[in-house]
Design a protein around this motif. Structure first.
Motif, PDB file in Angstrom:
ATOM      1  N   ALA A 195       0.833  -1.217   0.000  1.00 54.73           N
ATOM      2  CA  ALA A 195       0.000   0.000   0.000  1.00 54.73           C
ATOM      3  C   ALA A 195       0.859   1.255   0.000  1.00 54.73           C
ATOM      4  O   ALA A 195       0.568   2.216  -0.718  1.00 54.73           O
ATOM      5  N   PHE A 196       1.931   1.257   0.801  1.00 47.24           N
ATOM      6  CA  PHE A 196       2.814   2.427   0.808  1.00 47.24           C
ATOM      7  C   PHE A 196       3.585   2.544  -0.508  1.00 47.24           C
ATOM      8  O   PHE A 196       3.819   3.655  -0.989  1.00 47.24           O
ATOM      9  N   ALA A 197       3.964   1.411  -1.097  1.00 49.23           N
ATOM     10  CA  ALA A 197       4.648   1.451  -2.404  1.00 49.23           C
ATOM     11  C   ALA A 197       3.739   2.051  -3.474  1.00 49.23           C
ATOM     12  O   ALA A 197       4.200   2.761  -4.366  1.00 49.23           O
ATOM     13  N   GLU A 198       2.444   1.780  -3.379  1.00 50.18           N
ATOM     14  CA  GLU A 198       1.485   2.333  -4.335  1.00 50.18           C
ATOM     15  C   GLU A 198       1.202   3.806  -4.043  1.00 50.18           C
ATOM     16  O   GLU A 198       0.981   4.599  -4.944  1.00 50.18           O
ATOM     17  N   LEU A 199       1.257   4.185  -2.788  1.00 47.86           N
ATOM     18  CA  LEU A 199       0.874   5.534  -2.357  1.00 47.86           C
ATOM     19  C   LEU A 199       1.951   6.592  -2.551  1.00 47.86           C
ATOM     20  O   LEU A 199       1.690   7.673  -3.066  1.00 47.86           O
ATOM     21  N   ILE A 200       3.168   6.267  -2.129  1.00 48.91           N
ATOM     22  CA  ILE A 200       4.214   7.292  -2.004  1.00 48.91           C
ATOM     23  C   ILE A 200       4.852   7.596  -3.354  1.00 48.91           C
ATOM     24  O   ILE A 200       5.446   6.723  -3.984  1.00 48.91           O
ATOM     25  N   PRO A 201       4.740   8.852  -3.786  1.00 47.99           N
ATOM     26  CA  PRO A 201       5.398   9.232  -5.042  1.00 47.99           C
ATOM     27  C   PRO A 201       6.897   9.448  -4.815  1.00 47.99           C
ATOM     28  O   PRO A 201       7.309   9.944  -3.768  1.00 47.99           O
ATOM     29  N   ILE A 202       7.696   9.041  -5.778  1.00 48.32           N
ATOM     30  CA  ILE A 202       9.137   9.293  -5.720  1.00 48.32           C
ATOM     31  C   ILE A 202       9.468  10.220  -6.872  1.00 48.32           C
ATOM     32  O   ILE A 202       9.587   9.797  -8.017  1.00 48.32           O
ATOM     33  N   GLY A 203       9.552  11.483  -6.546  1.00 42.99           N
ATOM     34  CA  GLY A 203       9.806  12.489  -7.574  1.00 42.99           C
ATOM     35  C   GLY A 203       8.741  12.438  -8.648  1.00 42.99           C
ATOM     36  O   GLY A 203       7.551  12.320  -8.371  1.00 42.99           O
ATOM     37  N   LYS A 204       9.168  12.481  -9.867  1.00 44.32           N
ATOM     38  CA  LYS A 204       8.254  12.425 -11.013  1.00 44.32           C
ATOM     39  C   LYS A 204       8.219  11.033 -11.641  1.00 44.32           C
ATOM     40  O   LYS A 204       7.702  10.851 -12.731  1.00 44.32           O
ATOM     41  N   LEU A 205       8.788  10.035 -10.958  1.00 42.03           N
ATOM     42  CA  LEU A 205       8.853   8.691 -11.521  1.00 42.03           C
ATOM     43  C   LEU A 205       7.472   8.056 -11.573  1.00 42.03           C
ATOM     44  O   LEU A 205       6.649   8.227 -10.677  1.00 42.03           O
ATOM     45  N   ASP A 206       7.235   7.304 -12.620  1.00 40.61           N
ATOM     46  CA  ASP A 206       5.973   6.599 -12.821  1.00 40.61           C
ATOM     47  C   ASP A 206       5.854   5.462 -11.806  1.00 40.61           C
ATOM     48  O   ASP A 206       6.825   4.762 -11.532  1.00 40.61           O
ATOM     49  N   ASP A 207       4.652   5.266 -11.256  1.00 45.95           N
ATOM     50  CA  ASP A 207       4.493   4.220 -10.244  1.00 45.95           C
ATOM     51  C   ASP A 207       4.590   2.805 -10.816  1.00 45.95           C
ATOM     52  O   ASP A 207       4.739   1.846 -10.071  1.00 45.95           O
TER      53      ASP A 207
END
Length: 195
Positions: free
Chosen positions: A157-169
């Motif tokens: 859930a956190f991997a899906e939620l947290i954005p890392i910069g402008k990188l695509d999920d």
């Protein structure tokens, strides 16, 4: 969902060398072509016309989500053990689209940009259920099944939620999930059991 689940099935049921070869060939065919269409407007126009029904608006002038997905899955496949990769593929196949679906329909409480508590909760439940089913099906960690499944649900859930910069999920979700699941499995002695 069906595309990534097909990748999971191929990964689980084909010999490791065959599934890795298929993934590597897919990456080699798709990713360079996606970069080329960004460089050549005529090629990009043809691709947009040919694949209009399945392409997002954001992919018209940017790399396709498939480029990020194939890159993320290839990296995870190279860097992590098979059980981690298999569970990561399940998270990517089901948690990401279901979280998006619930977030679009019911996502009133926004957390990050367009990400919502409702989408986060959907991802958590899906990742928890997938982990539970996966561990039960392989008879892994049955004495710690509920705790490990709940914690893996949080990882997904956190991997899906947290954005890392402008990188695509499609890139960050498999990588973050694989790292989190590996740490979790290490902490609970999973690798010593399946070693």
């Amino acid at each position: 969902m069906s595309g990534v689940f097909s990748m999971f099935l191929a990964y689980v049921y084909l010999p490791p060398a065959v599934s890795m070869t298929i993934l590597a060939i897919s990456w080699c065919l798709f990713v360079p072509f996606d970069f080329l269409r960004q460089k050549y407007p005529a090629l990009n126009d043809w691709v947009l016309h040919a694949f209009k029904p399945i392409m997002r608006q954001s992919e018209a002038r940017n790399l396709a989500g498939t480029t990020y997905l194939l890159s993320g899955v290839l990296l995870v496949d190279i860097l992590f053990p098979r059980p981690v990769v298999a569970l990561t593929l399940l998270f990517l196949a089901f948690a990401d689209p279901i979280a998006s679906y619930f977030g679009i329909l019911y996502g009133k409480d926004k957390i990050f940009g367009h990400k919502s508590i409702q989408g986060f909760m959907a991802a958590f439940f899906v990742c928890t259920a997938l982990t539970l089913i996966y561990l039960l099906a392989h008879n892994y960690l049955t004495d710690r099944l509920i705790v490990v499944s709940l914690l893996a649900g949080l990882v997904g859930a956190f991997a899906e939620l947290i954005p890392i910069g402008k990188l695509d999920d499609n890139l960050t979700l498999p990588l973050m999930s694989a790292v989190g699941i590996s740490i979790l499995f290490y902490f609970f002695g999973f690798f010593a059991i399946v070693g």
